[in-house]
Design a protein around this motif. Sequence first.
Motif, PDB file in Angstrom:
ATOM      1  N   SER A   8      -1.655   0.743  -3.358  1.00  0.00           N
ATOM      2  CA  SER A   8      -0.348   0.197  -3.734  1.00  0.00           C
ATOM      3  C   SER A   8       0.688   0.707  -2.748  1.00  0.00           C
ATOM      4  O   SER A   8       0.566   1.812  -2.220  1.00  0.00           O
ATOM      5  N   TYR A   9       1.712  -0.122  -2.494  1.00  0.00           N
ATOM      6  CA  TYR A   9       2.747   0.288  -1.536  1.00  0.00           C
ATOM      7  C   TYR A   9       4.009  -0.562  -1.690  1.00  0.00           C
ATOM      8  O   TYR A   9       3.966  -1.698  -2.153  1.00  0.00           O
ATOM      9  N   LEU A  10       5.113   0.051  -1.335  1.00  0.00           N
ATOM     10  CA  LEU A  10       6.372  -0.665  -1.174  1.00  0.00           C
ATOM     11  C   LEU A  10       6.486  -1.048   0.294  1.00  0.00           C
ATOM     12  O   LEU A  10       6.311  -0.206   1.178  1.00  0.00           O
ATOM     13  N   GLY A  11       6.803  -2.294   0.552  1.00  0.00           N
ATOM     14  CA  GLY A  11       6.769  -2.772   1.928  1.00  0.00           C
ATOM     15  C   GLY A  11       8.069  -2.653   2.699  1.00  0.00           C
ATOM     16  O   GLY A  11       8.124  -2.987   3.884  1.00  0.00           O
ATOM     17  N   GLN A  12       9.139  -2.159   2.057  1.00  0.00           N
ATOM     18  CA  GLN A  12      10.456  -2.159   2.693  1.00  0.00           C
ATOM     19  C   GLN A  12      10.498  -1.422   4.017  1.00  0.00           C
ATOM     20  O   GLN A  12      11.185  -1.847   4.954  1.00  0.00           O
ATOM     21  N   THR A  50      -0.233  -8.598   4.408  1.00  0.00           N
ATOM     22  CA  THR A  50       1.116  -8.867   3.911  1.00  0.00           C
ATOM     23  C   THR A  50       2.131  -8.680   5.028  1.00  0.00           C
ATOM     24  O   THR A  50       1.934  -7.878   5.938  1.00  0.00           O
ATOM     25  N   HIS A  55       5.429  -6.241  -0.751  1.00  0.00           N
ATOM     26  CA  HIS A  55       4.844  -5.091  -1.437  1.00  0.00           C
ATOM     27  C   HIS A  55       3.405  -5.388  -1.881  1.00  0.00           C
ATOM     28  O   HIS A  55       3.008  -6.545  -1.992  1.00  0.00           O
ATOM     29  N   ASP A  85       5.619   6.240  -0.586  1.00  0.00           N
ATOM     30  CA  ASP A  85       5.631   4.838  -0.996  1.00  0.00           C
ATOM     31  C   ASP A  85       4.316   4.111  -0.716  1.00  0.00           C
ATOM     32  O   ASP A  85       4.243   2.887  -0.785  1.00  0.00           O
ATOM     33  N   ARG A 126      13.391  -5.069  -3.736  1.00  0.00           N
ATOM     34  CA  ARG A 126      12.250  -5.201  -4.646  1.00  0.00           C
ATOM     35  C   ARG A 126      12.336  -6.457  -5.507  1.00  0.00           C
ATOM     36  O   ARG A 126      11.447  -6.706  -6.317  1.00  0.00           O
ATOM     37  N   ASP A 234      11.755  -9.948  -0.207  1.00  0.00           N
ATOM     38  CA  ASP A 234      12.044  -8.778  -1.041  1.00  0.00           C
ATOM     39  C   ASP A 234      11.298  -8.749  -2.369  1.00  0.00           C
ATOM     40  O   ASP A 234      10.842  -7.702  -2.811  1.00  0.00           O
ATOM     41  N   TYR A 237       5.140  -9.653  -4.185  1.00  0.00           N
ATOM     42  CA  TYR A 237       4.148  -8.597  -4.431  1.00  0.00           C
ATOM     43  C   TYR A 237       2.744  -9.181  -4.354  1.00  0.00           C
ATOM     44  O   TYR A 237       2.446 -10.183  -5.024  1.00  0.00           O
TER      45      TYR A 237
END
Length: 260
Positions: A8-12, A50, A55, A85, A126, A234, A237
């Motif tokens: 899992s990850y936040l892509g920002q 991605t 994300h 993250d 997000r 943004d 997911y």
Amino acid sequence: MRWALGISYLGQAYDGWQSQPSGRTVQDHLEGALARFADQPVSTVCAGRTDAGVHGLMQVVHFDTGVVREPFSWVRGTNTFLPPDIAVQWAHPVPAEFHSRASALARRYAYVLLESAVRPSIESGRAGWVFRPLDEGALRDAASRLLGEHDFTSFRASGCQARSPVKTLGRINIERKGPYWRFEFEANAFLHHMIRNIMGCLVAVGQGHQAPAWIDEVLAARSRDAAAPTFSPDGLYFLGPVYESHWGLPASTPPYHWLP
């Protein structure tokens, strides 16, 4: 031995999934952490790449290694070397014939959209954002026209490398929770920017700029110029791939229950 990991990850903060010379990708960070934990280079293959800003709730990768570790060690040990993250959620040994991409029956994405007169703050990066109200009936009518097997050329980025624009979109769920909309998509595969381009068209219909039947025209045109502009990354997911049950891999991760 072949291992599968759920990530899992936040892509920002990253330039997408796939490794790049900049080193600012999720794959670069994951492979760097695996190499430090295993004390040898590790090369991974993912279920679905991605883009920057997108994300992942359950990206699945596989890799081969001669290093012997317990499943919980691959999780905790690798996470020690990852930024906050990005996190390995699970690790499972798999047969040599398992392939994170080729073994997937389908792939799932969700798009979270804030409908509000005020721009996002704590959910900045997000969630996508619209400030005009959306018509749920029109959204559902438009979405239903995308289901099934179609040539999705109109929803394909110019740089897409997929061999064929024909994909089968099996499911689109639309739910609302307060000011947040959640759109969930499942297909055998997706084209580059396909969901973001679909979202641009759905928002155009939902806000009354186009009628639901316009979606039929966009599909028939088979031209990117016929569709709406690409929507923001943004709120997008990657929920993860769908595999046959005999592989014994988890179908979700704890972040699923955090997402609206």
